[in-house]
Design an enzyme around this catalytic site. Sequence first.
Site, PDB file in Angstrom:
ATOM      1  N   LYS A 118      32.369  40.744 -26.288  1.00 48.44           N
ATOM      2  CA  LYS A 118      30.953  40.189 -26.634  1.00 48.44           C
ATOM      3  C   LYS A 118      30.126  39.501 -25.344  1.00 48.44           C
ATOM      4  CE  LYS A 118      28.863  37.880 -30.661  1.00 48.44           C
ATOM      5  NZ  LYS A 118      29.081  36.958 -31.641  1.00 48.44           N
ATOM      6  N   SER A 123      26.444  38.603 -35.961  1.00 49.57           N
ATOM      7  CA  SER A 123      25.906  38.817 -34.696  1.00 49.57           C
ATOM      8  C   SER A 123      26.558  39.779 -33.863  1.00 49.57           C
ATOM      9  CB  SER A 123      25.788  37.532 -33.980  1.00 49.57           C
ATOM     10  OG  SER A 123      27.177  37.223 -33.629  1.00 49.57           O
ATOM     11  N   SER A 126      30.000  36.522 -38.132  1.00 50.74           N
ATOM     12  CA  SER A 126      29.696  37.325 -37.129  1.00 50.74           C
ATOM     13  C   SER A 126      30.734  38.431 -36.844  1.00 50.74           C
ATOM     14  CB  SER A 126      29.098  36.678 -36.000  1.00 50.74           C
ATOM     15  OG  SER A 126      27.840  36.342 -36.267  1.00 50.74           O
TER      16      SER A 126
END
Length: 492
Positions: free
Chosen positions: A78, A158, A182
């Site tokens: 990420k 997210s 998330s």
Amino acid sequence: MTDLTALTLAEARDGLAAKTFSALELTDAHLAAMEAARVLNAYVLETPDRARAMAQAADARIANGEGGPLAGIPIGVKDLFATEGVRTTACSKILDDFVPRYESTVTAQLWRDGAVLLGKLNNDEFAMGSSNETSCFGPVINPWRRSGSDAKLVPGGSSGGSAAAVAAHLCLGATGTDTGGSIRQPAAFTGIVGIKPTYGRCSRWGIVAFASSLDQAGPFARTVRDAAILLRSMAGHDPKDTTSVDRPVPDYEAAVGRSVKGMRIGIPKEYRIDGMPAEIEKLWAQGAEWLKAAGAELVEISLPHTTSALPTYYIVAPAEASSNLARYDGVRYGLRVPGDNIVEMYENTRAAGFGPEVRRRVMIGTYVLSAGYYDAYYLRAQKVRTLIKQDFENVFAAGVDAVLTPATPSAAFGIGEKAGADPVEMYLNDVFTVTVNMAGLPGLAVPAGTDAQGLPLALQLIGRPFEEETLFSLGETIEQAAGRLTPARWWA
Ligand code: GLN
């Protein structure tokens, strides 16, 4: 040769050890898949040269019998994790082309164990969102589609890029972060496994901070076993993060396949919310049946402060965010937009660098922390947070080993569908996940079936602090009963 990207992480590990294929071949197969899947927008940066060099180094170590537990395993990261020498942006314009000179502890541990970096994955700007639509790189497309439709769906957020990449076979696993859901919500929307570990289990050092008392890193993978393998490498004490906890990291994989007989599973009545789709109700009941059939005992429980969790989260998280994001002022990192004086430079930079959702959070956070409102909002929210935590402590003290809930109130929704004028529409997506962050507990999302339109749905298991092993055992029981989910490949 079989499609190397279709292997599970555990299968790839075994194939590498048996020299059925090399780490370089495995990495090349993934790089090719990434190239063919750019329409999904899962990666915001591909690092093929680094990936091949890391894979070759892994091959050399495997040949010498020195391969670590993840030797030659290609993964995605990420874009919230600082990677040394590799652009890290948190998917915000304000970080611009920031290249860190240090590596986050979690990713450093993955490289220590031999993993290979394929690239950086898309996410909501500063991890604020539930659909990956706030990213400055644009939305990620969910590899899943409704049956008979080519409408583009969100992968959740997210960590939307991480979830989409794992589901679409663009890596064998990925890192994510979870402040209010998330990891678990995008895992649910893409039919894969994701775990938010206990607060303090993984170091936060080198991860772009959103809300520090809630943020926690964790893995995405296609199976419970693969998630367990990754978490073992990611977890552990780090003196550089004062909230990281000094306890031994168990062999999580050993918990996969362990009997769940006699475990007491709590079913919280407050999670039966108004307007919950019948399909989610059914999935939840089915999950409970599967655990019962495996010898677990089901008990009705009450977590009375559940309804306060979301409003409380939307005070605590923006408060911490407004403080954490004060550092982006155009002086030290990334973007700088000049002005006539330094204050104007700050203002210009922050106005140009932050997207609308981030600005909203900074304003809410600043407001609830301001002198006249601190007691009424922030302090009060902290007190409610304690009550939410106590709800869980009470049920665990009464002998409950884990709590079973739906992971999300719906399946994946369409791009643009909830990104309208009312941000609360989007916030409501986290109704089942934020409680877990507020209480600092571990939570695992595991696919449990599909809805009438063929989209993945998931269940959430919530455990006692530092009892991730229980979640892996229970999660695998559900996985065995539900089977794995794979999207039809329409993009290449
Ligand atoms: N969707 C939640 C938010 O927007 C949670 C995000 C997260 O866990 N990082 O704050």
